[in-house]
Design an enzyme around this catalytic site. Structure first.
Site, PDB file in Angstrom:
ATOM      1  N   ARG A   1      40.509  49.556  46.299  1.00  0.00           N
ATOM      2  CA  ARG A   1      39.176  49.019  46.001  1.00  0.00           C
ATOM      3  C   ARG A   1      38.080  49.780  46.745  1.00  0.00           C
ATOM      4  O   ARG A   1      37.044  49.209  47.099  1.00  0.00           O
ATOM      5  CB  ARG A   1      39.087  47.519  46.311  1.00  0.00           C
ATOM      6  CG  ARG A   1      39.960  46.674  45.404  1.00  0.00           C
ATOM      7  CD  ARG A   1      39.753  45.190  45.667  1.00  0.00           C
ATOM      8  NE  ARG A   1      40.718  44.385  44.941  1.00  0.00           N
ATOM      9  CZ  ARG A   1      41.099  43.156  45.290  1.00  0.00           C
ATOM     10  NH1 ARG A   1      40.587  42.605  46.370  1.00  0.00           N
ATOM     11  NH2 ARG A   1      41.974  42.487  44.581  1.00  0.00           N
TER      12      ARG A   1
ATOM     13  N   ARG B   1      32.432  46.889  44.986  1.00  0.00           N
ATOM     14  CA  ARG B   1      31.389  45.996  45.482  1.00  0.00           C
ATOM     15  C   ARG B   1      30.894  46.294  46.884  1.00  0.00           C
ATOM     16  O   ARG B   1      29.832  45.831  47.270  1.00  0.00           O
ATOM     17  CB  ARG B   1      31.882  44.552  45.409  1.00  0.00           C
ATOM     18  CG  ARG B   1      32.112  44.059  43.991  1.00  0.00           C
ATOM     19  CD  ARG B   1      32.796  42.712  43.985  1.00  0.00           C
ATOM     20  NE  ARG B   1      34.149  42.796  44.512  1.00  0.00           N
ATOM     21  CZ  ARG B   1      34.930  41.738  44.715  1.00  0.00           C
ATOM     22  NH1 ARG B   1      34.465  40.517  44.463  1.00  0.00           N
ATOM     23  NH2 ARG B   1      36.156  41.883  45.173  1.00  0.00           N
TER      24      ARG B   1
ATOM     25  N   ARG C   1      25.720  48.862  38.525  1.00  0.00           N
ATOM     26  CA  ARG C   1      26.286  47.800  37.705  1.00  0.00           C
ATOM     27  C   ARG C   1      25.273  46.768  37.233  1.00  0.00           C
ATOM     28  O   ARG C   1      25.622  45.877  36.440  1.00  0.00           O
ATOM     29  CB  ARG C   1      27.376  47.070  38.510  1.00  0.00           C
ATOM     30  CG  ARG C   1      28.771  47.652  38.432  1.00  0.00           C
ATOM     31  CD  ARG C   1      29.469  47.410  37.098  1.00  0.00           C
ATOM     32  NE  ARG C   1      29.345  46.046  36.640  1.00  0.00           N
ATOM     33  CZ  ARG C   1      30.078  45.024  37.084  1.00  0.00           C
ATOM     34  NH1 ARG C   1      30.973  45.208  38.032  1.00  0.00           N
ATOM     35  NH2 ARG C   1      29.898  43.815  36.586  1.00  0.00           N
TER      36      ARG C   1
ATOM     37  N   ASP D   1      40.297  47.674  35.688  1.00  0.00           N
ATOM     38  CA  ASP D   1      40.736  46.320  36.018  1.00  0.00           C
ATOM     39  C   ASP D   1      42.091  46.120  35.374  1.00  0.00           C
ATOM     40  O   ASP D   1      42.371  46.707  34.314  1.00  0.00           O
ATOM     41  CB  ASP D   1      39.751  45.271  35.510  1.00  0.00           C
ATOM     42  CG  ASP D   1      40.084  43.874  36.025  1.00  0.00           C
ATOM     43  OD1 ASP D   1      39.569  43.499  37.092  1.00  0.00           O
ATOM     44  OD2 ASP D   1      40.884  43.180  35.368  1.00  0.00           O
TER      45      ASP D   1
ATOM     46  N   TYR E   1      48.593  35.978  34.825  1.00  0.00           N
ATOM     47  CA  TYR E   1      47.261  35.671  34.285  1.00  0.00           C
ATOM     48  C   TYR E   1      47.354  35.134  32.865  1.00  0.00           C
ATOM     49  O   TYR E   1      46.669  34.163  32.499  1.00  0.00           O
ATOM     50  CB  TYR E   1      46.400  36.934  34.296  1.00  0.00           C
ATOM     51  CG  TYR E   1      45.732  37.224  35.621  1.00  0.00           C
ATOM     52  CD1 TYR E   1      44.852  36.320  36.206  1.00  0.00           C
ATOM     53  CD2 TYR E   1      45.973  38.422  36.291  1.00  0.00           C
ATOM     54  CE1 TYR E   1      44.234  36.595  37.415  1.00  0.00           C
ATOM     55  CE2 TYR E   1      45.359  38.708  37.509  1.00  0.00           C
ATOM     56  CZ  TYR E   1      44.497  37.790  38.060  1.00  0.00           C
ATOM     57  OH  TYR E   1      43.886  38.055  39.259  1.00  0.00           O
TER      58      TYR E   1
END
Length: 356
Positions: A26, A30, A39, A75, A152
Site C-alpha cells: 500500500r 492514501r 483522486r 484493488d 467477500y
C-alpha cells in the site's frame, strides 16, 4: 524492462544483493498527498480502470521514496468487476456486492463466466505506461487470493470472521471448490495480463486467510492459491495476514515438493528469524516492520527496522517491507527515511564485512 540484477529480482531468486530491496505494501495510495489530490472526484474502481490514472498512482511512491519496486495500483475486486460482477467500494467500508454468492445455484451462475476471457486492455495499458517510466526498477503485479475474494463474495461485503464462507467449505465443499477454483483462474488471468504487459514479479494477497484453522487452509484454500500462481512465468510473492499458525503452507508446495511461492510475506506478529526457520532454505522472506510503529518516535522505529534487517539475515534472502499495508495516516517522510536507513545499514554491514 527490469534487469535480472535488480535487487528485488535477485532476492526473489534466492540471492543476497548488496542492497536490501525495500518496498511497502500500500505504498501507493492514501498516505500520499499527491494521491489524494489526484483522486478528487474519482471513485476507487474508476481510478483502477483508468490507465493513465492507475499508472500515475503506481509511480508516485517510487518517485517519492526511492523504493526498489513499484506495486501495481489496483484493488482485489477489480478482476470481479472486469468479469461483470456488480461491486462497489463504499468509502469507510470496502467492497460491497449487490448479489452475494451463497448457494450452489449462485456459484453455478457466477462460474459460468469464462475467467480466461477477462477484459484486461486497460490493465495492460496501465502496466505498459508504468514499466516504460520505471526502466530498471521492477513492477510487481497484484491480485487477491481465492479465499479472500470468495470471503467477500459469500459475505456480500467486509466481515471480521467470514462465517458464511467458512461454513460453505464444510456444508457444501463441492460448491466451495467450484467457486474457489474459478477465482483462482480469475486471479491467474489478471496476474498474467500484468506479467504480459511488463510486470517482473507478482504478489498474491490473502487478506483474510488468518481467520482459518490450519487444516481448513490446507484442505480448502492452499490448492486454489497454488493454482493461481504456479508456473505463471514470473517470481511469486505470497502474503497473508495472521498466517503464523500455517506459515509453512504459504509456500504452496506442489506434488513435486517445490514451492510455488518464491517469497512469503510475514506479518508483524512473528520474528523473521522464526519465520525463516519455518519456511526453510528455499524461500525468501518479506517483511515485517510493524505498521503501528510508523507513528512512533523515530528512535523506536529505527530500532525496529534494524532488528527486522538483522533477523532477516537468517533467511536465504530478505525483502524489507511492512508486516501489512501502509496506514493512511502515515507521514510519507517516515517511509522515505526507512528506505534511507536500510541503505545505511547495508553500508554498515559491508564495512564490517571488509574489516572481518
Amino acid at each position: 524492462m527490469a534487469l535480472p540484477d535488480a535487487p528485488l529480482l535477485r532476492a526473489l531468486a534466492g540471492d543476497r544483493p548488496d542492497r536490501t530491496p525495500v518496498w511497502f505494501m500500500r505504498q501507493a495510495g492514501r498516505s500520499l498527498p499527491e494521491y489524494r489530490e489526484l483522486r478528487v472526484g474519482t471513485r476507487m474502481l474508476d481510478a483502477c480502470l483508468t490507465p493513465e490514472l492507475a499508472a500515475e498512482i503506481t509511480l508516485q511512491p517510487v518517485r517519492r521514496h526511492g523504493v526498489d519496486a513499484g506495486i501495481f495500483f489496483s484493488d482485489i475486486v477489480v478482476p470481479l468487476r472486469l468479469a461483470g460482477v456488480e461491486v462497489e467500494i463504499e468509502p469507510g467500508r470496502g467492497p460491497v456486492f449487490a448479489d452475494p454468492v451463497r448457494t450452489a445455484d449462485d456459484v453455478a451462475r457466477l462460474t459460468a463466466i469464462d475467467p480466461e476471457a477477462l477484459d484486461t486492455p486497460a490493465i495492460a495499458e496501465a502496466v505498459r505506461i508504468v514499466t516504460a517510466e520505471l526502466g530498471e526498477t521492477p513492477l510487481i503485479g497484484f491480485a487477491g487470493a481465492p479465499f479472500t475474494l470468495a470471503a467477500y463474495l459469500v459475505e456480500g461485503g467486509p466481515s471480521k470472521e467470514h462465517l458464511r464462507a467458512r461454513a460453505m467449505m464444510h456444508a457444501d465443499p463441492e460448491s466451495w471448490n467450484r467457486l474457489a477454483g474459478w477465482l483462482a483462474r480469475l486471479s491467474r488471468t489478471f496476474l498474467s495480463a500484468q506479467r504480459d504487459a511488463g510486470a517482473a514479479a507478482v504478489q498474491l494477497f490473502d487478506s483474510w486467510a488468518g481467520s482459518l484453522a490450519p487444516e481448513d487452509y490446507r484442505t480448502f484454500v492452499a490448492p486454489h492459491s497454488a493454482a493461481a500462481v504456479r508456473g505463471i512465468g514470473a517470481p511469486v510473492i505470497h502474503f497473508g495476514v495472521g498466517t503464523g499458525p500455517f506459515l509453512g503452507d504459504m509456500r504452496l508446495i506442489g506434488a513435486d515438493g517445490a514451492p510455488a511461492a518464491d517469497a512469503v510475506g510475514v506479518d508483524w506478529r512473528m520474528p523473521l528469524d522464526t519465520a525463516a526457520g519455518i519456511l526453510g532454505p528455499d524461500v525468501t522472506v518479506q517483511g515485517n516492520i510493524d505498521p503501528a510503529l510508523l507513528t512512533a518516535p523515530w528512535p523506536v522505529l529505527e530500532e525496529q527496522v534494524r532488528e527486522v534487517l538483522r533477523r532477516g539475515r537468517s533467511a536465504r534472502a530478505h525483502i524489507l517491507n511492512l508486516g501489512h499495508g501502509v496506514p493512511p495516516e502515515t507521514d510519507p517522510a517516515v517511509l522515505t527515511r526507512i528506505v534511507e536507513l536500510a541503505r545505511t545499514v547495508d553500508a554498515e554491514n559491508a564495512a564490517e564485512a571488509e574489516r572481518s
